[in-house]
Design a protein around this motif. Structure first.
Motif, PDB file in Angstrom:
ATOM      1  N   THR A 141       2.688  -2.907   5.757  1.00 41.08           N
ATOM      2  CA  THR A 141       2.241  -1.807   4.910  1.00 41.08           C
ATOM      3  C   THR A 141       0.872  -1.317   5.362  1.00 41.08           C
ATOM      4  OG1 THR A 141       1.944  -1.146   2.593  1.00 41.08           O
ATOM      5  CG2 THR A 141       1.148  -3.328   3.197  1.00 41.08           C
ATOM      6  N   SER A 142       0.531  -0.091   4.988  1.00 41.45           N
ATOM      7  CA  SER A 142      -0.787   0.467   5.318  1.00 41.45           C
ATOM      8  C   SER A 142      -1.098   1.607   4.371  1.00 41.45           C
ATOM      9  CB  SER A 142      -0.826   0.971   6.765  1.00 41.45           C
ATOM     10  OG  SER A 142      -0.006   2.114   6.912  1.00 41.45           O
ATOM     11  N   THR A 143      -2.373   1.911   4.276  1.00 41.54           N
ATOM     12  CA  THR A 143      -2.805   3.064   3.468  1.00 41.54           C
ATOM     13  C   THR A 143      -2.635   4.348   4.256  1.00 41.54           C
ATOM     14  OG1 THR A 143      -4.402   1.688   2.285  1.00 41.54           O
ATOM     15  CG2 THR A 143      -4.737   4.074   2.206  1.00 41.54           C
ATOM     16  N   LEU A 146       0.852  -1.191   0.000  1.00 38.48           N
ATOM     17  CA  LEU A 146       0.000   0.000   0.000  1.00 38.48           C
ATOM     18  C   LEU A 146       0.889   1.243   0.000  1.00 38.48           C
ATOM     19  CD1 LEU A 146      -2.580  -1.449   2.536  1.00 38.48           C
ATOM     20  CD2 LEU A 146      -2.729  -1.425   0.040  1.00 38.48           C
ATOM     21  N   ARG A 147       0.448   2.346   0.593  1.00 40.13           N
ATOM     22  CA  ARG A 147       1.196   3.594   0.475  1.00 40.13           C
ATOM     23  C   ARG A 147       2.447   3.623   1.344  1.00 40.13           C
ATOM     24  NH1 ARG A 147      -1.168   9.770   1.521  1.00 40.13           N
ATOM     25  NH2 ARG A 147       0.842  10.832   1.161  1.00 40.13           N
ATOM     26  N   TYR A 148       2.351   3.079   2.571  1.00 37.68           N
ATOM     27  CA  TYR A 148       3.462   3.157   3.518  1.00 37.68           C
ATOM     28  C   TYR A 148       4.051   1.770   3.775  1.00 37.68           C
ATOM     29  CZ  TYR A 148       1.735   7.860   4.343  1.00 37.68           C
ATOM     30  OH  TYR A 148       1.341   9.162   4.169  1.00 37.68           O
ATOM     31  N   LEU A 149       5.357   1.758   4.025  1.00 37.25           N
ATOM     32  CA  LEU A 149       6.066   0.518   4.302  1.00 37.25           C
ATOM     33  C   LEU A 149       6.733   0.642   5.668  1.00 37.25           C
ATOM     34  CD1 LEU A 149       6.989  -2.228   2.942  1.00 37.25           C
ATOM     35  CD2 LEU A 149       9.139  -1.043   2.441  1.00 37.25           C
ATOM     36  N   TYR A 150       6.677  -0.434   6.474  1.00 33.92           N
ATOM     37  CA  TYR A 150       7.213  -0.420   7.833  1.00 33.92           C
ATOM     38  C   TYR A 150       8.201  -1.569   8.015  1.00 33.92           C
ATOM     39  CZ  TYR A 150       2.940   2.323   8.421  1.00 33.92           C
ATOM     40  OH  TYR A 150       1.936   3.250   8.278  1.00 33.92           O
ATOM     41  N   GLU A 151       9.353  -1.228   8.579  1.00 37.40           N
ATOM     42  CA  GLU A 151      10.368  -2.235   8.902  1.00 37.40           C
ATOM     43  C   GLU A 151      10.589  -2.201  10.415  1.00 37.40           C
ATOM     44  OE1 GLU A 151      14.852  -3.416   7.442  1.00 37.40           O
ATOM     45  OE2 GLU A 151      14.450  -1.335   7.999  1.00 37.40           O
ATOM     46  N   PHE A 182       4.440   3.191  14.886  1.00 40.42           N
ATOM     47  CA  PHE A 182       5.074   1.904  14.607  1.00 40.42           C
ATOM     48  C   PHE A 182       6.541   1.920  15.056  1.00 40.42           C
ATOM     49  CE2 PHE A 182       7.208  -1.369  12.205  1.00 40.42           C
ATOM     50  CZ  PHE A 182       6.296  -2.418  12.248  1.00 40.42           C
ATOM     51  N   PRO A 183       6.973   0.892  15.791  1.00 42.40           N
ATOM     52  CA  PRO A 183       8.341   0.868  16.334  1.00 42.40           C
ATOM     53  C   PRO A 183       9.376   0.377  15.318  1.00 42.40           C
ATOM     54  CG  PRO A 183       7.121  -1.030  17.100  1.00 42.40           C
ATOM     55  CD  PRO A 183       6.164  -0.232  16.281  1.00 42.40           C
ATOM     56  N   GLY A 184       9.807   1.255  14.473  1.00 40.01           N
ATOM     57  CA  GLY A 184      10.796   0.893  13.461  1.00 40.01           C
ATOM     58  C   GLY A 184      10.898   1.985  12.420  1.00 40.01           C
ATOM     59  N   ARG A 185      11.498   1.658  11.301  1.00 40.92           N
ATOM     60  CA  ARG A 185      11.639   2.626  10.225  1.00 40.92           C
ATOM     61  C   ARG A 185      10.362   2.669   9.389  1.00 40.92           C
ATOM     62  NH1 ARG A 185      17.188   2.028   7.028  1.00 40.92           N
ATOM     63  NH2 ARG A 185      16.345  -0.031   6.507  1.00 40.92           N
ATOM     64  N   ILE A 186       9.983   3.884   8.981  1.00 35.34           N
ATOM     65  CA  ILE A 186       8.755   4.080   8.212  1.00 35.34           C
ATOM     66  C   ILE A 186       9.116   4.751   6.890  1.00 35.34           C
ATOM     67  CG2 ILE A 186       6.447   5.093   8.192  1.00 35.34           C
ATOM     68  CD1 ILE A 186       6.573   5.198  11.247  1.00 35.34           C
ATOM     69  N   PHE A 187       8.548   4.237   5.807  1.00 35.24           N
ATOM     70  CA  PHE A 187       8.841   4.761   4.476  1.00 35.24           C
ATOM     71  C   PHE A 187       7.541   5.007   3.707  1.00 35.24           C
ATOM     72  CE2 PHE A 187      12.213   1.979   5.883  1.00 35.24           C
ATOM     73  CZ  PHE A 187      13.374   2.661   5.571  1.00 35.24           C
ATOM     74  N   GLU A 188       7.624   5.915   2.748  1.00 36.71           N
ATOM     75  CA  GLU A 188       6.527   6.091   1.801  1.00 36.71           C
ATOM     76  C   GLU A 188       6.980   5.497   0.464  1.00 36.71           C
ATOM     77  OE1 GLU A 188       3.300   9.416   0.237  1.00 36.71           O
ATOM     78  OE2 GLU A 188       5.089  10.064   1.341  1.00 36.71           O
ATOM     79  N   ILE A 189       6.157   4.628  -0.092  1.00 35.24           N
ATOM     80  CA  ILE A 189       6.499   3.946  -1.342  1.00 35.24           C
ATOM     81  C   ILE A 189       6.230   4.877  -2.521  1.00 35.24           C
ATOM     82  CG2 ILE A 189       5.970   1.979  -2.834  1.00 35.24           C
ATOM     83  CD1 ILE A 189       5.100   0.464  -0.274  1.00 35.24           C
ATOM     84  N   SER A 190       7.254   5.070  -3.338  1.00 29.41           N
ATOM     85  CA  SER A 190       7.108   5.954  -4.505  1.00 29.41           C
ATOM     86  C   SER A 190       6.980   5.186  -5.808  1.00 29.41           C
ATOM     87  CB  SER A 190       8.319   6.897  -4.591  1.00 29.41           C
ATOM     88  OG  SER A 190       9.534   6.158  -4.688  1.00 29.41           O
ATOM     89  N   ALA A 191       7.466   3.959  -5.859  1.00 26.66           N
ATOM     90  CA  ALA A 191       7.376   3.171  -7.088  1.00 26.66           C
ATOM     91  C   ALA A 191       7.561   1.696  -6.769  1.00 26.66           C
ATOM     92  CB  ALA A 191       8.441   3.630  -8.086  1.00 26.66           C
ATOM     93  N   LYS A 192       7.062   0.859  -7.689  1.00 25.36           N
ATOM     94  CA  LYS A 192       7.225  -0.596  -7.585  1.00 25.36           C
ATOM     95  C   LYS A 192       7.888  -1.071  -8.878  1.00 25.36           C
ATOM     96  CE  LYS A 192       2.924  -0.485  -4.963  1.00 25.36           C
ATOM     97  NZ  LYS A 192       1.487  -0.874  -4.938  1.00 25.36           N
TER      98      LYS A 192
END
Length: 392
Positions: free
Chosen positions: A311-313, A275-280, A319-329
């Motif tokens: 991942t989440s919209t 989805l839009r956000y990615l969490y590690e 969230f306890p970790g690194r958070i990213f916004e996905i720009s491309a697949k």
């Protein structure tokens, strides 16, 4: 133990190459340059882990191995707050960092060390640091325990994890002292035992081998697991609490607590696509194994059972970790990656993917660095995918 001239030499050469100092020893005929070069080298090794001690010219540093094996100031200060009590013995004293911080929280601390020279060095350092509630004991751990006249509140030990050939070891029975053999004696001499193990030791294996574990702390510093602590007590519990801790200088500890039963009972939420956000998750949580629990607790969706990426919209800032916004697949092709990344740089992370970081970097012709992050993983349909992201 250091003269004013020796302290001045160390201060003047804190960033120098210790080997070069030894080679140029004739420049300082009145000084023991090899000894001082070792002090310089030890401080260089300790600069990040023990910044306050490394900067203190009144302190004497032991052999480099003792510095390498010591806790950091950050982990020692945190650890000292975990089991509030009055009396504690550190049976594997080493460089004395842990005992120093325990002394800030406990009324009486016993520092126990088998090496005479190391115990002498630590006693001197404590005098320079103004520590008055630590008794330095040059003894074998077992001898100290046998001579105790009254039980202590807590015994702490961090067994040496190097074999006869100085190789690193991870299993409890390979450590010195042998914790499994000593446990009955330890629990007869203290109400609680706080044990530090190698980060590489399997958590489930340790819980099987160690009786009476009531709490576990997995401590990461700057997203790297440094210590795993087990609290053992005479009265056992069915479900030990596991706390994943992330320490960062100048910030409050990030602590997440759960149990194995909660993890087993949790129902992970899965998504067919990112989805839009990615969490590690931070590395302490990955070591702790809170995979399904994280998905349920933070309402984020898992990409794959074995990927441990979420991942989440909507953004979940907690969230306890690194958070990213996905720009491309993107596809796994150098041509497409160079179109998306003209500077041809990215920070690559591989999670459950058929190629290693080095292999993927070579295939995509990308250098390390920049502000873009490329995650290589597997989706719910077991298809390898790439996710190009920026940190939130």
């Amino acid at each position: 133990m250091l003269t004013s001239a020796e302290k001045k030499f160390i201060e003047d050469h804190l960033t120098a190459d210790p080997a070069q100092l030894v080679l140029q020893a004739q420049k300082w005929p009145r000084l023991n340059v090899p000894k001082l070069a070792q002090q310089v080298q030890a401080r260089q090794k300790a600069k990040n882990k023990l910044p306050a001690w490394a900067a203190n010219l009144e302190l004497v540093f032991p052999a480099n191995l003792s510095v390498e094996q010591s806790s950091s100031e950050l982990t020692a200060a945190y650890k000292a707050t975990l089991v509030p009590a009055e009396t504690l013995a550190d049976l594997t004293g080493g460089f004395g960092v842990d005992a120093f911080y325990f002394a800030q929280q406990y009324r009486q601390v016993y520092y126990v060390e088998r090496q005479a020279e190391l115990a002498q060095t630590v006693a001197y350092n404590y005098s320079q640091l103004g520590v008055q509630n630590v008794q330095v004991c040059h003894q074998e751990a077992e001898d100290f325990l046998q001579t105790l006249s009254a039980p202590l509140d807590v015994i702490y030990l961090d067994p040496a994890r190097r074999g006869q050939a100085r190789e690193r070891v991870h299993l409890l029975q390979d450590c010195e002292p042998d914790v499994l053999r000593l446990l009955p004696l330890l629990l007869s001499k203290a109400k609680k035992v706080l044990l530090k193990t190698a980060p590489m030791l399997d958590l489930d294996l340790a819980l099987q081998e160690l009786p009476g574990v009531t709490r576990v702390w997995i401590i990461a510093v700057q997203n790297e697991v440094k210590e795993v602590l087990y609290l053992l007590e005479q009265e056992t519990v069915e479900t030990p609490q596991i706390t994943a801790v992330h320490l960062r200088p100048g910030q409050a500890p990030q602590e997440i607590t759960f149990t194995r039963q909660e993890e087993e009972a949790a129902a992970a939420i899965y998504t067919p696509e990112p989805l839009r956000y990615l969490y590690e998750p931070n590395t302490a949580l990955l070591k702790a194994g809170a995979f399904k629990w994280l998905s349920q607790h933070y309402q984020v969706q898992k990409l794959h059972r074995n990927s441990h990426l979420y991942t989440s919209t909507d953004l979940c800032r907690a969230f306890p970790g690194r958070i990213f916004e996905i720009s491309a697949k993107p596809k796994a092709s150098a041509k497409e990656m160079h179109r998306l990344l003209p500077q041809r740089k990215a920070n690559i992370t591989v999670r459950n993917y058929p190629l290693t970081v080095a292999q993927l970097r070579d295939k995509l012709k990308l250098k390390e660095g920049g502000e873009d992050y490329l995650f290589a993983t597997t989706d719910r349909q077991n298809k390898p995918i790439l996710l190009l992201c920026r940190k939130v």
